[in-house]
Design an enzyme around this catalytic site. Structure first.
Site, short mmCIF file in Angstrom:
data_model
loop_
_atom_site.label_atom_id
_atom_site.label_comp_id
_atom_site.label_asym_id
_atom_site.label_seq_id
_atom_site.Cartn_x
_atom_site.Cartn_y
_atom_site.Cartn_z
N HIS A 199 30.41 -47.84 -43.64
CA HIS A 199 29.95 -46.51 -44.04
C HIS A 199 28.73 -46.59 -44.95
O HIS A 199 28.83 -46.97 -46.12
CB HIS A 199 31.12 -45.84 -44.80
N ASN A 213 24.50 -38.10 -40.62
CA ASN A 213 23.98 -36.88 -41.27
C ASN A 213 22.50 -37.02 -41.60
O ASN A 213 22.05 -36.89 -42.73
CB ASN A 213 24.80 -36.53 -42.53
N HIS A 216 35.54 -37.23 -43.46
CA HIS A 216 35.22 -36.98 -44.87
C HIS A 216 36.16 -35.87 -45.28
O HIS A 216 35.98 -34.72 -44.86
CB HIS A 216 33.75 -36.57 -44.97
N ASP A 238 29.63 -46.55 -48.75
CA ASP A 238 29.09 -45.19 -48.84
C ASP A 238 27.74 -45.22 -49.56
O ASP A 238 27.41 -44.31 -50.34
CB ASP A 238 30.07 -44.22 -49.53
ZN LIG Z 1 31.48 -38.64 -47.08
#
Ligand SMILES: [Zn+2]
Length: 460
Positions: free
Chosen positions: A65, A99, A184, A330
């Site tokens: 991620h 995204n 998420h 992340d």
């Molecule tokens: Zn997220």
């Protein structure tokens, strides 16, 4: 990528796939692991040698991620700069979230990322495709064609799939491709305009809070849907004790769920927003805080928010008992302007490729976990999750691709903004002394990163 012959000598070789942890030599030939054995191993004449005495040698780190921001937000990061930062952090395979702008929701988008990586990426990059078209949460994206193009899974990261029925369909479709739906988990109606964990720190600073329930409501819903469909749910960046418990119970019942946790949720708590380094339970002195108390430090504004010490301990426990499979960064780089503003306006996210290992080794130094566990959660376990899209990751078994990370568990270093390889300088560990540093990263037999200290002691 074609690699030459490399001999890594005398390091502590930890290979979670075989649960081995011994001083060994590692011989790499033609881009593959050729042998792991007792010294001295012999290879051909034009061998490059890495002297790894006192160092740890592991499979290359695998990140499930991260955000590479390309296309659309190249001022924050690019595939090239993000991949270089990943390599410096010991990562050899990374999965990038969709995204971007436009969001990655078609085969053409997947092909674009792959072409950019082939041209510019020093590590292996596997894209994650959107669950819904444009990440809008209204209708499913072309999941089948993205699966055939080689995505690692599907996610609308930054948003939960709002409708339960749509999420059910996403799970049902993904099942036929053997890929996870990566959620998420955040009920936006509840988190509303929250900025930090709802609790003591939010109250003290007068910031709107995000309750743990905003995450747990979606975790619970999705676990029910995973049980209903028999499909594979992967919970991204778990942050609360309640989520860990929900996932643990679902696993016991046989629900197909995997989960990840970030280095910062494992090592920092909500107090960090006020400029305090570690949670109140910390026992290691990391030096004076670079920030005044009550600092409203936007670098610690992440989504989900940093939680309490009790949550952090539950995440560590979840990692140890197998409830949480993997550590995923992340990595979320931002520009200076995204963060140098008032707390409410600042973007969510931390740029952490550079400091992932160093921060995680703090847990080992404090005696909370042992080193082989951290290695497994950075390599073998995430490698297993990627086995459908890219097999054979996270192991040093002979014949597998030579993705190797070499690190010094004792090297101390001060995290400085100017030293970060990522374009995003929003790293919450800036000003901290970390112990543990990546010395070399090898992808498919090619050395893609080497620390100057290692270069000095190894032969060409
Ligand atoms: Zn997220």
């Amino acid at each position: 990528m074609k690699g030459g012959s490399i001999l890594i000598t005398g390091g502590r070789v930890i290979d979670p796939a075989t649960e081995s942890d011994h001083v060994r030599d590692v011989l790499i030939e033609a881009g593959k692991i050729c042998r792991v054995g007792e010294a001295p191993l012999k290879g051909n004449k034009d061998l490059r040698t890495i002297d790894a005495r006192g160092l740890v040698v592991t499979p290359g780190f695998v990140d499930l991620h991260c955000h590479l921001r390309e296309p659309g937000f190249e001022d924050k990061e690019t595939i090239s700069s993000g991949a270089r930062a990943a390599a410096k952090g010991g990562y050899t395979t990374i999965c990038c979230m969709p995204n971007t702008n436009p969001p990655l929701d078609t085969r053409a988008g997947v092909d674009f990322i792959k072409a950019r990586c082939a041209a510019d990426g020093v590590v292996r990059v596997i894209p994650i495709g959107c669950i819904t078209k444009g990440r809008k949460g209204l209708e499913l994206a072309e999941m089948g064609e993205m699966a055939r193009a080689g995505v690692a899974g599907f996610s609308d990261d930054g948003e939960s799939v709002p409708g339960s029925r749509l999420m059910r369909y996403a799970l049902e479709y993904s099942r036929s491709f053997g890929l996870p739906v990566i959620e998420h988990c955040e009920d936006k109606a509840l988190s509303a305009d929250g900025m930090v964990n709802e609790g003591r720190v939010a109250t003290r600073l007068g910031l709107r809070g995000i309750p743990a329930a905003a995450e747990e409501i979606v975790v619970a819903r999705d676990l029910s849907l995973a049980a209903l469909t028999g499909a594979w749910l992967h919970v991204a960046h778990v942050s609360t004790a309640g989520s860990v418990e929900l996932i643990r119970r679902a696993r016991e019942k046989g629900v197909r769920v995997t989960a990840e946790v970030t280095p910062h949720h494992l090592t920092l708590t909500e107090e960090r927003v006020m400029g305090s380094r570690w949670g109140p339970g910390a026992t290691v002195d990391l030096g004076p805080s670079p920030l005044p108390p009550d600092a409203y430090d936007t670098f610690a504004k992440v989504s989900p928010p940093l939680r309490t010490e009790e949550d952090r301990k539950a995440l560590v426990q979840g990692l140890k008992d197998g409830t949480i499979d993997a550590i995923a960064t992340d990595h979320a780089p931002h520009t200076w302007m995204d963060k140098a503003c008032e707390f409410g306006l600042a973007a969510f996210g931390a740029s952490v490729f550079d400091t992932s290992l160093g921060s995680l080794l703090g847990l080992v130094q404090r005696g909370e976990v042992d080193l082989p566990l951290i290695v497994s959660k950075l390599t073998f376990e995430p490698g297993k999750i990627l086995s459908t899209s890219c097999g054979g990751l996270g192991t040093l078994s002979p014949g597998s691709g030579a993705d190797v990370t070499v690190f010094d568990p004792e090297a101390e270093w001060l995290v400085k903004e100017e030293d970060l390889a990522s374009r995003g300088k929003n790293n919450p560990f800036i000003g901290s002394n970390l112990r543990g540093k990546v010395m070399a990263t090898i992808v498919g037999g090619v050395i893609v990163y080497q620390d100057p200290a290692l270069q000095a002691r190894s032969r060409p």
